[in-house]
Design an enzyme around this catalytic site. Structure first.
Site, PDB file in Angstrom:
ATOM      1  N   LYS A  26     -28.336 -26.848  10.387  1.00 55.26           N
ATOM      2  CA  LYS A  26     -27.564 -25.676  10.815  1.00 55.26           C
ATOM      3  C   LYS A  26     -26.130 -26.078  11.136  1.00 55.26           C
ATOM      4  CE  LYS A  26     -27.655 -24.182  15.243  1.00 55.26           C
ATOM      5  NZ  LYS A  26     -26.305 -23.986  15.770  1.00 55.26           N
ATOM      6  N   ASN A  27     -25.982 -27.180  11.874  1.00 55.37           N
ATOM      7  CA  ASN A  27     -24.646 -27.547  12.340  1.00 55.37           C
ATOM      8  C   ASN A  27     -23.743 -28.111  11.239  1.00 55.37           C
ATOM      9  OD1 ASN A  27     -25.345 -26.640  14.819  1.00 55.37           O
ATOM     10  ND2 ASN A  27     -25.341 -28.639  15.845  1.00 55.37           N
ATOM     11  N   CYS A  35     -24.353 -20.019  22.929  1.00 52.31           N
ATOM     12  CA  CYS A  35     -25.323 -20.395  23.957  1.00 52.31           C
ATOM     13  C   CYS A  35     -24.644 -20.531  25.318  1.00 52.31           C
ATOM     14  CB  CYS A  35     -25.942 -21.752  23.624  1.00 52.31           C
ATOM     15  SG  CYS A  35     -27.289 -21.685  22.462  1.00 52.31           S
ATOM     16  N   ARG A  51     -17.451 -24.072  27.844  1.00 49.00           N
ATOM     17  CA  ARG A  51     -17.084 -24.248  26.437  1.00 49.00           C
ATOM     18  C   ARG A  51     -15.743 -23.608  26.087  1.00 49.00           C
ATOM     19  NH1 ARG A  51     -22.466 -23.558  22.823  1.00 49.00           N
ATOM     20  NH2 ARG A  51     -21.701 -25.334  21.690  1.00 49.00           N
ATOM     21  N   VAL A 105     -11.672 -23.372  24.562  1.00 52.69           N
ATOM     22  CA  VAL A 105     -11.136 -23.608  23.212  1.00 52.69           C
ATOM     23  C   VAL A 105      -9.776 -24.307  23.264  1.00 52.69           C
ATOM     24  CG1 VAL A 105     -12.405 -21.728  22.089  1.00 52.69           C
ATOM     25  CG2 VAL A 105     -10.159 -21.265  23.100  1.00 52.69           C
ATOM     26  N   VAL A 139     -13.824 -35.768  22.967  1.00 52.70           N
ATOM     27  CA  VAL A 139     -14.426 -35.598  21.635  1.00 52.70           C
ATOM     28  C   VAL A 139     -15.008 -34.190  21.505  1.00 52.70           C
ATOM     29  CG1 VAL A 139     -16.221 -36.406  20.060  1.00 52.70           C
ATOM     30  CG2 VAL A 139     -14.984 -38.055  21.482  1.00 52.70           C
ATOM     31  N   ASP A 157     -28.154 -32.162  21.914  1.00 54.43           N
ATOM     32  CA  ASP A 157     -29.050 -31.154  21.334  1.00 54.43           C
ATOM     33  C   ASP A 157     -30.515 -31.605  21.311  1.00 54.43           C
ATOM     34  OD1 ASP A 157     -26.966 -29.451  20.977  1.00 54.43           O
ATOM     35  OD2 ASP A 157     -26.830 -29.666  18.807  1.00 54.43           O
ATOM     36  N   ILE A 164     -22.354 -34.046  28.148  1.00 53.20           N
ATOM     37  CA  ILE A 164     -21.546 -33.214  27.229  1.00 53.20           C
ATOM     38  C   ILE A 164     -21.308 -31.811  27.795  1.00 53.20           C
ATOM     39  CG2 ILE A 164     -21.319 -32.346  24.858  1.00 53.20           C
ATOM     40  CD1 ILE A 164     -21.488 -35.374  24.878  1.00 53.20           C
ATOM     41  N   ARG A 167     -32.432 -18.788  15.813  1.00 54.91           N
ATOM     42  CA  ARG A 167     -31.056 -19.150  15.493  1.00 54.91           C
ATOM     43  C   ARG A 167     -30.993 -20.529  14.815  1.00 54.91           C
ATOM     44  NH1 ARG A 167     -27.637 -19.758  20.173  1.00 54.91           N
ATOM     45  NH2 ARG A 167     -26.314 -20.465  18.502  1.00 54.91           N
TER      46      ARG A 167
HETATM   47  C1  UD1 Z   1     -21.362 -28.618  18.490  1.00 52.92           C
HETATM   48  C2  UD1 Z   1     -22.739 -28.199  18.052  1.00 52.92           C
HETATM   49  C3  UD1 Z   1     -23.680 -28.132  19.243  1.00 52.92           C
HETATM   50  C4  UD1 Z   1     -23.667 -29.467  19.996  1.00 52.92           C
HETATM   51  C5  UD1 Z   1     -22.244 -29.891  20.328  1.00 52.92           C
HETATM   52  C6  UD1 Z   1     -22.169 -31.289  20.936  1.00 52.92           C
HETATM   53  C7  UD1 Z   1     -22.419 -26.802  16.111  1.00 52.92           C
HETATM   54  C8  UD1 Z   1     -22.499 -25.450  15.507  1.00 52.92           C
HETATM   55  N1  UD1 Z   1     -22.663 -26.886  17.412  1.00 52.92           N
HETATM   56  O1  UD1 Z   1     -20.898 -27.629  19.385  1.00 52.92           O
HETATM   57  O2  UD1 Z   1     -24.993 -27.848  18.747  1.00 52.92           O
HETATM   58  O3  UD1 Z   1     -24.396 -29.316  21.192  1.00 52.92           O
HETATM   59  O4  UD1 Z   1     -21.431 -29.902  19.140  1.00 52.92           O
HETATM   60  O5  UD1 Z   1     -22.749 -32.206  20.085  1.00 52.92           O
HETATM   61  O6  UD1 Z   1     -22.165 -27.773  15.430  1.00 52.92           O
HETATM   62  N2  UD1 Z   1     -14.662 -28.648  24.748  1.00 52.92           N
HETATM   63  C9  UD1 Z   1     -13.514 -28.414  25.475  1.00 52.92           C
HETATM   64  N3  UD1 Z   1     -12.496 -27.761  24.851  1.00 52.92           N
HETATM   65  C10 UD1 Z   1     -12.576 -27.346  23.552  1.00 52.92           C
HETATM   66  C11 UD1 Z   1     -13.742 -27.619  22.822  1.00 52.92           C
HETATM   67  C12 UD1 Z   1     -14.777 -28.273  23.451  1.00 52.92           C
HETATM   68  O7  UD1 Z   1     -13.415 -28.770  26.649  1.00 52.92           O
HETATM   69  O8  UD1 Z   1     -11.612 -26.758  23.051  1.00 52.92           O
HETATM   70  C13 UD1 Z   1     -15.781 -29.350  25.431  1.00 52.92           C
HETATM   71  C14 UD1 Z   1     -17.060 -28.520  25.489  1.00 52.92           C
HETATM   72  O9  UD1 Z   1     -17.033 -27.619  26.566  1.00 52.92           O
HETATM   73  C15 UD1 Z   1     -18.075 -29.619  25.668  1.00 52.92           C
HETATM   74  C16 UD1 Z   1     -17.509 -30.770  24.847  1.00 52.92           C
HETATM   75  O10 UD1 Z   1     -16.131 -30.483  24.659  1.00 52.92           O
HETATM   76  O11 UD1 Z   1     -18.155 -29.991  27.011  1.00 52.92           O
HETATM   77  C17 UD1 Z   1     -18.131 -30.970  23.491  1.00 52.92           C
HETATM   78  O12 UD1 Z   1     -18.192 -29.733  22.822  1.00 52.92           O
HETATM   79  P1  UD1 Z   1     -18.066 -29.630  21.241  1.00 52.92           P
HETATM   80  O13 UD1 Z   1     -18.313 -30.953  20.636  1.00 52.92           O
HETATM   81  O14 UD1 Z   1     -16.811 -28.923  20.912  1.00 52.92           O
HETATM   82  O15 UD1 Z   1     -19.289 -28.685  20.912  1.00 52.92           O
HETATM   83  P2  UD1 Z   1     -19.365 -27.581  19.775  1.00 52.92           P
HETATM   84  O16 UD1 Z   1     -18.543 -27.990  18.616  1.00 52.92           O
HETATM   85  O17 UD1 Z   1     -19.140 -26.238  20.377  1.00 52.92           O
END
Ligand code: UD1
Length: 429
Positions: A22-23, A126, A131, A133, A172, A316, A338, A408
């Site tokens: 999925k990811n 979720c 989370r 941006v 990351v 995950d 994370i 999902r």
């Molecule tokens: C992706 C995966 C999710 C997995 C996660 C971590 C998909 C569709 N989803 O989610 O299943 O659990 O990676 O392996 O691939 N963060 C910030 N600012 C940002 C972006 C992220 O602070 O702008 C933080 C998040 O809150 C979190 C950390 O960075 O604490 C890692 O998140 P991220 O790797 O971005 O997760 P996703 O890409 O959303």
């Protein structure tokens, strides 16, 4: 709302085919926005999140055609799908669509790169933490984008096109790495992304982009270099196997005992999780085209884990591993680094008799000899499957409510488990 009923106690024996990830599927589908040519994705899993993203892409003008199916399997299984974004008809991704799935926010990268503008609602997804941006916004600003946030929308503009730059991620992020990678393919000049995510799904996206004509090196390491090109073409790409699904079923077998071949997957995708699993006493045997997981009797040994970005233990799989540890012969510690709110399964596992205490980001799990079935609530995608794992080993009946979370991310979960001897059924309505 559908529920899943499990009668626990049976070992798992047989073969489980692993679906496309999925990811990986989600960013690959989004990459189709970068070209007016056709991107063909094979091994696309049939999941609620994939369908939701199809609706979002359709809204931007992507033409989607399902062209194939795996032999001897009906159309609900992994498919080959054509994505053609001949014309982008709308550069806005509205709240009603984006709020249902966080990854849909990622359309911001290709839309901005190809069209010079994108207006994307702040995401949902979720409920496992705040989370934000900020990393996406900062990263795109380093490529020359002008970004404002107003009324719940991120408005990104680069009327003269994006310009290559250097961005060192302060943290990351898988999603922000995907977005930077996609955006930089069409930027003018060279982009260097430092402290990039190294997840196999990032490598899969990079490989697909390279097949589309992008110039990328270093994917899978912390530094990715992208030399922008004027345009990308179509390509044909096979979605890599789902390492989270692989790990989930491996943990299910470690929990119930038995002998299962996980087919169409690879141990190289999840070495740290398999190492932890083997320390619990399960046998992990890499085979041609798959992994055999076996546990015949013997205690489940307690093992401490800490989640980390790849190649560390994946967040995950944290909930599933905790499910396994509830039956271990001793005490284990599970630390989540994370996401700050990813322990919602703790209360539900406790309903089955698990003994877990929380202190900050660490859960201390005291294994119990017996879990007992109960009604439980799925709270997020991965948490809900940890309840299934616990239910498979619990005495009596467990009913998992709100299984739309499972739909999902897990293709035909009940069928895959039933085929290996589990008693699992979906109750509709
Ligand atoms: C992706 C995966 C999710 C997995 C996660 C971590 C998909 C569709 N989803 O989610 O299943 O659990 O990676 O392996 O691939 N963060 C910030 N600012 C940002 C972006 C992220 O602070 O702008 C933080 C998040 O809150 C979190 C950390 O960075 O604490 C890692 O998140 P991220 O790797 O971005 O997760 P996703 O890409 O959303």
């Amino acid at each position: 709302m559908d529920r899943i009923r499990i009668v626990g106690g049976n070992p798992l024996n047989g073969v489980i085919p692993i679906s496309g990830a999925k990811n990986a599927a989600l960013p690959l589908m989004i990459a189709s926005l970068l070209t007016d040519d056709t991107l063909t994705l094979e091994n696309l899993p049939h999941l609620a999140d994939v369908e939701q993203l199809q609706r979002i892409l359709g809204n931007h003008g992507v033409d989607i055609a399902v062209v194939g199916r795996r032999e001897r399997q009906d159309s609900a299984y992994a498919r080959t799908v054509h994505f053609t974004a001949r014309t982008i008809v709308d550069t806005t991704a509205p709240y009603e669509l984006v709020s249902k799935m966080r990854a849909s926010f990622w359309v911001i990268g290709p839309l901005l790169a190809r069209m010079g503008e994108a207006k994307v609602s702040l995401p949902g997804g979720c409920a496992i933490g705040t989370r934000p941006v900020d990393l996406f916004i900062e990263g795109l600003q380093h490529l020359g984008a002008e970004i404002t946030i107003e009324n719940g929308y991120v408005d990104a503009r680069a009327p003269k096109g994006l310009i290559g730059g250097r961005y060192v991620f302060p943290k990351v992020s898988v999603g922000a790495t995907h977005v930077m990678l996609m955006a930089a393919t069409l930027a003018k000049g060279q982009t260097v992304i430092d402290n990039a995510a190294r997840e196999p799904e990032v490598v899969d996206l990079a490989n697909c982009l390279i097949a589309m004509g992008a110039k990328i090196s270093g994917a899978g390491t912390s530094t990715i270099t992208i030399d922008g090109v004027a345009s990308l073409s179509g390509a044909r790409h096979r979605v890599l196997p789902d390492r989270i699904e692989t790990g989930t079923y491996a943990m299910a077998v470690a929990m119930t005992g038995g002998d299962v071949l996980l087919e169409n997957t690879s141990d190289t995708l999840l070495e740290s999780a398999l190492l932890a699993l083997s320390r619990t006493g399960a046998e992990i045997i890499p085979e041609q085209g798959g992994i055999r997981v076996r546990r015949n009797g013997g205690d489940i040994l307690p093992v401490d884990i800490t989640t980390d970005p790849f190649p560390g233990f994946p967040t995950d799989l944290q909930a599933q591993f905790m499910g396994l540890m509830t039956r271990a012969n001793g005490i284990s510690h599970i630390t989540e680094t994370i996401f700050e709110n990813r322990f919602m399964h703790v209360q539900e596992l406790a309903r089955l008799g698990a003994k877990i205490s929380l202190s900050g980001q660490t859960a201390t799990v005291t294994g119990v000899p017996v879990l007992r079935g109960a009604p439980v609530m799925a709270t997020d995608l991965r948490a809900s499957v940890s309840l299934v794992i616990a239910g498979l080993a619990a005495e009596g009946e467990t009913v998992v409510n709100r299984v739309y979370h499972l739909d999902r991310g897990f293709e035909r979960l009940e069928e895959k488990l039933t085929n290996c001897g589990a008693v699992v059924e979906r109750i509709s309505g």
